[in-house]
Design a protein around this motif. Structure first.
Motif, PDB file in Angstrom:
ATOM      1  N   ARG A 197     104.301   3.386 -37.587  1.00 20.14           N
ATOM      2  CA  ARG A 197     103.267   4.377 -37.875  1.00 20.14           C
ATOM      3  C   ARG A 197     102.667   5.002 -36.619  1.00 20.14           C
ATOM      4  N   HIS A 198     102.557   4.256 -35.549  1.00 19.09           N
ATOM      5  CA  HIS A 198     101.949   4.802 -34.327  1.00 19.09           C
ATOM      6  C   HIS A 198     102.760   5.961 -33.752  1.00 19.09           C
ATOM      7  N   ALA A 199     104.067   5.902 -33.917  1.00 22.08           N
ATOM      8  CA  ALA A 199     104.909   7.017 -33.462  1.00 22.08           C
ATOM      9  C   ALA A 199     104.605   8.259 -34.295  1.00 22.08           C
ATOM     10  N   ASP A 200     104.410   8.061 -35.595  1.00 20.74           N
ATOM     11  CA  ASP A 200     104.045   9.185 -36.459  1.00 20.74           C
ATOM     12  C   ASP A 200     102.677   9.746 -36.082  1.00 20.74           C
ATOM     13  N   ASP A 201     101.748   8.855 -35.724  1.00 25.28           N
ATOM     14  CA  ASP A 201     100.400   9.296 -35.318  1.00 25.28           C
ATOM     15  C   ASP A 201     100.469  10.163 -34.060  1.00 25.28           C
ATOM     16  N   LEU A 202     101.306   9.778 -33.100  1.00 28.22           N
ATOM     17  CA  LEU A 202     101.447  10.566 -31.877  1.00 28.22           C
ATOM     18  C   LEU A 202     102.041  11.936 -32.190  1.00 28.22           C
ATOM     19  N   ARG A 203     103.016  11.957 -33.073  1.00 26.40           N
ATOM     20  CA  ARG A 203     103.628  13.228 -33.470  1.00 26.40           C
ATOM     21  C   ARG A 203     102.605  14.139 -34.152  1.00 26.40           C
ATOM     22  N   ARG A 204     101.794  13.570 -35.052  1.00 25.22           N
ATOM     23  CA  ARG A 204     100.758  14.367 -35.733  1.00 25.22           C
ATOM     24  C   ARG A 204      99.721  14.885 -34.745  1.00 25.22           C
ATOM     25  N   LEU A 205      99.330  14.060 -33.785  1.00 30.33           N
ATOM     26  CA  LEU A 205      98.373  14.485 -32.765  1.00 30.33           C
ATOM     27  C   LEU A 205      98.948  15.650 -31.972  1.00 30.33           C
ATOM     28  N   ARG A 206     100.184  15.532 -31.532  1.00 33.40           N
ATOM     29  CA  ARG A 206     100.833  16.599 -30.789  1.00 33.40           C
ATOM     30  C   ARG A 206     100.941  17.871 -31.625  1.00 33.40           C
ATOM     31  N   ASP A 207     101.326  17.726 -32.895  1.00 31.05           N
ATOM     32  CA  ASP A 207     101.480  18.894 -33.767  1.00 31.05           C
ATOM     33  C   ASP A 207     100.151  19.615 -33.971  1.00 31.05           C
ATOM     34  N   GLY A 208      99.061  18.853 -34.120  1.00 29.55           N
ATOM     35  CA  GLY A 208      97.739  19.463 -34.276  1.00 29.55           C
ATOM     36  C   GLY A 208      97.308  20.221 -33.037  1.00 29.55           C
ATOM     37  N   LEU A 209      97.536  19.638 -31.877  1.00 33.54           N
ATOM     38  CA  LEU A 209      97.182  20.307 -30.620  1.00 33.54           C
ATOM     39  C   LEU A 209      98.087  21.501 -30.369  1.00 33.54           C
ATOM     40  N   ARG A 210      99.338  21.396 -30.735  1.00 31.95           N
ATOM     41  CA  ARG A 210     100.261  22.517 -30.557  1.00 31.95           C
ATOM     42  C   ARG A 210      99.840  23.687 -31.453  1.00 31.95           C
ATOM     43  N   ALA A 211      99.424  23.390 -32.688  1.00 33.36           N
ATOM     44  CA  ALA A 211      98.963  24.451 -33.589  1.00 33.36           C
ATOM     45  C   ALA A 211      97.722  25.131 -33.031  1.00 33.36           C
ATOM     46  N   ALA A 227      96.165   9.458 -27.298  1.00 26.59           N
ATOM     47  CA  ALA A 227      97.601   9.498 -27.015  1.00 26.59           C
ATOM     48  C   ALA A 227      97.992   8.371 -26.058  1.00 26.59           C
ATOM     49  N   ALA A 228      97.165   8.095 -25.067  1.00 28.87           N
ATOM     50  CA  ALA A 228      97.459   7.011 -24.119  1.00 28.87           C
ATOM     51  C   ALA A 228      97.495   5.662 -24.843  1.00 28.87           C
ATOM     52  N   ARG A 229      96.579   5.460 -25.805  1.00 25.30           N
ATOM     53  CA  ARG A 229      96.592   4.208 -26.579  1.00 25.30           C
ATOM     54  C   ARG A 229      97.861   4.109 -27.432  1.00 25.30           C
ATOM     55  N   LEU A 230      98.282   5.236 -28.020  1.00 27.60           N
ATOM     56  CA  LEU A 230      99.498   5.223 -28.838  1.00 27.60           C
ATOM     57  C   LEU A 230     100.735   4.934 -27.981  1.00 27.60           C
ATOM     58  N   LEU A 231     100.792   5.493 -26.786  1.00 36.09           N
ATOM     59  CA  LEU A 231     101.912   5.190 -25.889  1.00 36.09           C
ATOM     60  C   LEU A 231     101.866   3.737 -25.418  1.00 36.09           C
ATOM     61  N   ALA A 232     100.671   3.199 -25.226  1.00 29.40           N
ATOM     62  CA  ALA A 232     100.545   1.789 -24.852  1.00 29.40           C
ATOM     63  C   ALA A 232     101.092   0.904 -25.970  1.00 29.40           C
ATOM     64  N   TYR A 233     100.851   1.303 -27.214  1.00 30.36           N
ATOM     65  CA  TYR A 233     101.406   0.543 -28.337  1.00 30.36           C
ATOM     66  C   TYR A 233     102.937   0.597 -28.322  1.00 30.36           C
ATOM     67  N   ASP A 234     103.489   1.781 -28.075  1.00 32.25           N
ATOM     68  CA  ASP A 234     104.950   1.907 -28.000  1.00 32.25           C
ATOM     69  C   ASP A 234     105.516   1.000 -26.911  1.00 32.25           C
ATOM     70  N   LEU A 235     104.851   0.955 -25.768  1.00 37.55           N
ATOM     71  CA  LEU A 235     105.282   0.068 -24.683  1.00 37.55           C
ATOM     72  C   LEU A 235     105.207  -1.396 -25.114  1.00 37.55           C
ATOM     73  N   TRP A 236     104.155  -1.746 -25.815  1.00 31.79           N
ATOM     74  CA  TRP A 236     103.991  -3.118 -26.308  1.00 31.79           C
ATOM     75  C   TRP A 236     105.114  -3.462 -27.278  1.00 31.79           C
ATOM     76  N   MET A 237     105.447  -2.511 -28.177  1.00 29.66           N
ATOM     77  CA  MET A 237     106.522  -2.758 -29.151  1.00 29.66           C
ATOM     78  C   MET A 237     107.859  -2.985 -28.444  1.00 29.66           C
ATOM     79  N   LEU A 238     108.133  -2.203 -27.424  1.00 29.63           N
ATOM     80  CA  LEU A 238     109.376  -2.398 -26.672  1.00 29.63           C
ATOM     81  C   LEU A 238     109.425  -3.797 -26.060  1.00 29.63           C
ATOM     82  N   ARG A 239     108.330  -4.196 -25.423  1.00 29.80           N
ATOM     83  CA  ARG A 239     108.294  -5.508 -24.770  1.00 29.80           C
ATOM     84  C   ARG A 239     108.413  -6.642 -25.788  1.00 29.80           C
TER      85      ARG A 239
END
Length: 162
Positions: free
Chosen positions: A145-159, A106-118
């Motif tokens: 796609r990385h945003a979708d990956d973070l959502r899927r990771l969260r959904d799996g852990l939530r389940a 998740a930290a790597r996926l958020l780092a990608y989101d930060l990179w995309m913003l910059r």
């Protein structure tokens, strides 16, 4: 007969005894797996919610025509939000190996989101407009796609959390 001790000796002995008591205290109990999982899911819920405005800010950088100052401000705000969430995520004290792996992913996926913003800001507000740079900017349409990956990771852990 009274024995005189050098000045400070009594304080020194008290300090040594205090340190010895601290040394023998048991370590605090680590949180249970369900508690760790709930804490991780809570931060990921916030991260997934923050992706919607971040995605919109990145997409606005790729719109045809001049990019507004409001877009730049939105990217800045979303960058701060995602950075704080990534820091909170990394500060979680997880001990379960699979949760530690999920935390790192998740930290790597958020780092990608930060990179995309910059990078989208860099493309949108470049000083020297070139056709190649402009073409790249116009292809920017969101976090991808990385945003979708973070959502899927969260959904799996939530389940798993139930």
């Amino acid at each position: 007969m009274r024995i005189r001790t050098p000045p400070g000796t009594v304080r020194w002995h008290r300090a040594v005894r205090s340190l010895a008591r601290l040394h023998h205290r048991p370590a605090p109990a680590r949180p249970s797996r369900p508690a760790q999982l709930r804490a991780l899911v809570a931060v990921l819920d916030e991260a997934v919610a923050a992706q919607t405005p971040a995605d919109a800010a990145v997409a606005a950088c790729g719109e045809p025509g001049p990019v507004s100052r409001q877009t730049a401000r939105a990217c800045g705000r979303q960058s701060i939000t995602l950075h704080r969430l990534r820091t909170r995520l990394q500060d979680l004290e997880l001990t379960e190996p699979d949760l530690v792996r999920a935390q790192a992913h998740a930290a790597r996926l958020l780092a990608y989101d930060l990179w995309m913003l910059r990078e989208s800001l860099n493309l949108a507000f470049t000083v020297h407009r070139e056709p190649r740079t402009e073409a790249a900017r116009l292809r920017v349409n969101g976090l991808g796609r990385h945003a979708d990956d973070l959502r899927r990771l969260r959904d799996g852990l939530r389940a798993e959390a139930g």
